[in-house]
Design a protein around this motif. Sequence first.
Motif, mmCIF file in Angstrom:
data_model
loop_
_atom_site.group_PDB
_atom_site.id
_atom_site.type_symbol
_atom_site.label_atom_id
_atom_site.label_comp_id
_atom_site.label_asym_id
_atom_site.label_seq_id
_atom_site.Cartn_x
_atom_site.Cartn_y
_atom_site.Cartn_z
ATOM 1 N N ALA A 10 7.879 -2.893 -6.259
ATOM 2 C CA ALA A 10 7.496 -4.280 -5.973
ATOM 3 C C ALA A 10 7.455 -4.531 -4.468
ATOM 4 C CB ALA A 10 8.469 -5.238 -6.643
ATOM 5 N N ASP A 11 8.417 -3.984 -3.748
ATOM 6 C CA ASP A 11 8.484 -4.148 -2.297
ATOM 7 C C ASP A 11 7.295 -3.457 -1.623
ATOM 8 O OD1 ASP A 11 9.713 -5.094 0.055
ATOM 9 O OD2 ASP A 11 10.693 -3.160 0.383
ATOM 10 N N LEU A 12 7.005 -2.222 -2.052
ATOM 11 C CA LEU A 12 5.875 -1.488 -1.481
ATOM 12 C C LEU A 12 4.564 -2.199 -1.774
ATOM 13 C CD1 LEU A 12 6.850 2.200 -2.335
ATOM 14 C CD2 LEU A 12 6.897 1.112 -0.093
ATOM 15 N N LYS A 13 4.422 -2.712 -2.986
ATOM 16 C CA LYS A 13 3.197 -3.420 -3.375
ATOM 17 C C LYS A 13 2.985 -4.643 -2.493
ATOM 18 C CE LYS A 13 0.993 -5.735 -7.266
ATOM 19 N NZ LYS A 13 1.058 -6.119 -8.666
ATOM 20 N N LYS A 14 4.049 -5.414 -2.294
ATOM 21 C CA LYS A 14 3.954 -6.628 -1.474
ATOM 22 C C LYS A 14 3.534 -6.278 -0.041
ATOM 23 C CE LYS A 14 7.829 -8.628 -0.917
ATOM 24 N NZ LYS A 14 9.061 -9.422 -0.876
ATOM 25 N N LYS A 15 4.165 -5.259 0.532
ATOM 26 C CA LYS A 15 3.846 -4.880 1.906
ATOM 27 C C LYS A 15 2.444 -4.307 2.027
ATOM 28 C CE LYS A 15 8.523 -4.249 3.560
ATOM 29 N NZ LYS A 15 9.491 -3.369 4.209
ATOM 30 N N GLY A 70 2.411 11.023 -0.803
ATOM 31 C CA GLY A 70 2.083 11.152 -2.220
ATOM 32 C C GLY A 70 2.952 10.283 -3.108
ATOM 33 N N PHE A 71 4.249 10.219 -2.781
ATOM 34 C CA PHE A 71 5.164 9.384 -3.566
ATOM 35 C C PHE A 71 4.752 7.923 -3.470
ATOM 36 C CE2 PHE A 71 8.813 6.552 -3.767
ATOM 37 C CZ PHE A 71 9.373 6.910 -4.986
ATOM 38 N N VAL A 72 4.500 7.444 -2.256
ATOM 39 C CA VAL A 72 4.130 6.040 -2.059
ATOM 40 C C VAL A 72 2.798 5.760 -2.752
ATOM 41 C CG1 VAL A 72 3.520 4.274 -0.340
ATOM 42 C CG2 VAL A 72 5.433 5.820 0.081
ATOM 43 N N HIS A 73 1.837 6.662 -2.624
ATOM 44 C CA HIS A 73 0.528 6.507 -3.269
ATOM 45 C C HIS A 73 0.696 6.401 -4.785
ATOM 46 C CE1 HIS A 73 -3.395 7.776 -4.838
ATOM 47 N NE2 HIS A 73 -3.903 7.354 -3.687
ATOM 48 N N ARG A 74 1.516 7.268 -5.369
ATOM 49 C CA ARG A 74 1.738 7.274 -6.817
ATOM 50 C C ARG A 74 2.417 5.983 -7.279
ATOM 51 N NH1 ARG A 74 3.648 11.928 -6.997
ATOM 52 N NH2 ARG A 74 5.849 11.419 -6.768
ATOM 53 N N VAL A 75 3.426 5.534 -6.542
ATOM 54 C CA VAL A 75 4.128 4.301 -6.911
ATOM 55 C C VAL A 75 3.170 3.109 -6.850
ATOM 56 C CG1 VAL A 75 5.929 2.673 -6.174
ATOM 57 C CG2 VAL A 75 6.432 5.113 -6.300
ATOM 58 N N LEU A 76 2.335 3.063 -5.829
ATOM 59 C CA LEU A 76 1.381 1.962 -5.713
ATOM 60 C C LEU A 76 0.379 1.966 -6.864
ATOM 61 C CD1 LEU A 76 0.671 1.920 -1.875
ATOM 62 C CD2 LEU A 76 1.910 0.201 -3.190
ATOM 63 N N THR A 77 -0.123 3.134 -7.229
ATOM 64 C CA THR A 77 -1.078 3.184 -8.339
ATOM 65 C C THR A 77 -0.404 2.821 -9.657
ATOM 66 O OG1 THR A 77 -0.770 5.572 -8.552
ATOM 67 C CG2 THR A 77 -2.659 4.831 -7.278
#
Length: 69
Positions: free
Chosen positions: A20-25, A44-51
């Motif tokens: 949720a935090d990454l999505k908001k930012k 890759g981790f951040v990309h995967r979490v966002l998708t």
Amino acid sequence: MADLKKGARITGTQRGKLAADLKKKYEKGASIRSLAEQTGRSYGFVHRVLTETGVTLRGRGGATRTKKK
């Protein structure tokens, strides 16, 4: 941002909060690379979490190549 140890597995509610935090930012304009650096996680981790959160990812920036005529 949560205090994350590098390489530690993130699951359950902790992963949900991070997502949720990454999505908001990201939606406010932060890049995936900057988010990865802030969290100490890989691109890759951040990309995967966002998708996983259903974010529409932006296209790549920078100059585009044109064909020579």
